[in-house]
Motif scaffolding. Structure first.
Motif, PDB file in Angstrom:
ATOM      1  N   THR A 135       0.811  -1.218   0.000  1.00 48.28           N
ATOM      2  CA  THR A 135       0.000   0.000   0.000  1.00 48.28           C
ATOM      3  C   THR A 135       0.844   1.267   0.000  1.00 48.28           C
ATOM      4  O   THR A 135       0.297   2.366   0.043  1.00 48.28           O
ATOM      5  N   PRO A 147       2.950   4.513  -1.111  1.00 46.34           N
ATOM      6  CA  PRO A 147       2.788   5.360  -2.299  1.00 46.34           C
ATOM      7  C   PRO A 147       3.973   5.235  -3.241  1.00 46.34           C
ATOM      8  O   PRO A 147       5.096   4.932  -2.834  1.00 46.34           O
ATOM      9  N   VAL A 179      -1.515  -0.337  -5.284  1.00 48.71           N
ATOM     10  CA  VAL A 179      -0.841   0.853  -5.792  1.00 48.71           C
ATOM     11  C   VAL A 179      -0.139   0.489  -7.095  1.00 48.71           C
ATOM     12  O   VAL A 179       0.179  -0.681  -7.335  1.00 48.71           O
TER      13      VAL A 179
END
Length: 317
Positions: free
Chosen positions: A206, A208, A235
């Protein structure tokens, strides 16, 4: 009156909020604008609501002209935006965090369950019309109770995923750039990166996308996971998709689930070919309530700047 551009069809009622305050040019379609359409439409605008398909770079900013004051991204991520170029021109950048956390965490668990229990394979079997019969060895998957869940990236979404693991009685570990305060760990154990991979039977990605995390999960990292592990990614760009397909094909991974792709709408053929891959078309935040909230937050950011205020979720500068 300022003029603004909305580059994509948004949830019902969102764009209508702009009409009393600004002149609106809206690309009221599901498809993204072509590059030529985008550069032509942004000319002379004071603000723009973008989506992840819209690349905001020096060319975009030059096409917009000196009056552009805010790029309000309809997303949490801003990897489609050259933030340094925006800052150099005095253009503010905002995003829509927080409002999609619960929906994305719920969907992460939907992907996790579909992958570990081979739901996609089972549905395809039934839809194929092939003869089948229940058997003690039919499509055996992974039982979650007692299985270690590793979370790579313990931000809002990672923490929400960890909280949901309690109901499945799964021990949870995570890796972040720095350890979180105990109150935010949701009972999870911080581990160094190598140890997280070595001990995670289910890995959820998860974190970024950034220069530091692009293709962080490559063939080397995937090989560190235990044989038979499952990878779930919500992501784009952090997991090397070709390496993931290779690990699935080799049998090292039992399954994987992916919601965001690096070159959307394209999905690597090697990944499409893997029957043990659960693939979704970027649906993490796709609930009526969440998309409404994202659109409204983007509008709040844009209107705040154009009326001389501070956007609620400013990213840069």
């Amino acid at each position: 009156m300022d003029s603004v551009l909305v580059t994509r069809r948004l949830a019902p009622g969102v764009v209508e909020r702009l009409a009393p305050h600004v002149e609106v040019t809206s690309h009221d379609e599901v498809r993204p604008m072509t590059r030529a359409e985008l550069l032509a439409a942004v000319h002379g605008k004071a603000g723009v609501i973008t989506t992840l398909d819209d690349v905001v770079d020096a060319e975009f900013l030059a096409a917009a002209g000196p009056g552009l004051r805010i790029v309000a991204n309809h997303a949490v991520g801003t990897h489609n935006i050259d933030r340094a170029a925006c800052a150099a021109r005095g253009v503010l950048v905002s995003n829509t965090p927080g409002v999609l956390t619960a929906a994305t965490a719920d969907f992460t668990w939907a992907l996790l369950l579909a992958a570990t229990r081979r739901l996609g394979e089972g549905e395809r079997l039934l839809r194929s019309g092939e003869a089948w019969a229940w058997a003690p060895t039919l499509l055996l998957g992974m039982e979650l109770t007692g299985t270690r869940l590793g979370i790579l990236g313990m931000g809002r979404i990672g923490q929400a995923v960890a909280r949901r693991a309690v109901g499945f009685e799964m021990p949870v570990a995570y890796h972040n750039r720095s350890r979180l305060p105990a109150a935010d760990e949701a009972g999870a154990e911080w581990l160094p990166l190598d140890e997280l991979f070595a001990r995670s039977q289910v890995l959820v990605v998860t974190c970024p996308l950034s220069a530091a995390t692009r293709h962080l999960v490559d063939r080397h990292r995937l090989a560190q996971l235990p044989t038979g592990a499952v990878v779930v990614s919500v992501v784009a760009g952090v997991v090397n998709e070709e390496d993931l397909a290779e690990s699935l094909a080799s049998g090292h991974l039992a399954a994987a689930a992916v919601d965001n792709f690096e070159r959307e709408p394209a999905v690597p053929a090697a990944l499409l070919a893997q029957p043990n891959a659960v693939l979704a078309p970027h649906l993490g935040s796709a609930t009526v309530q969440t998309r409404q909230a994202m659109g409204n937050l983007a509008v709040d950011n844009l209107l705040a700047v154009l009326t001389g205020g501070q956007p609620p979720t400013l990213v840069s500068p």
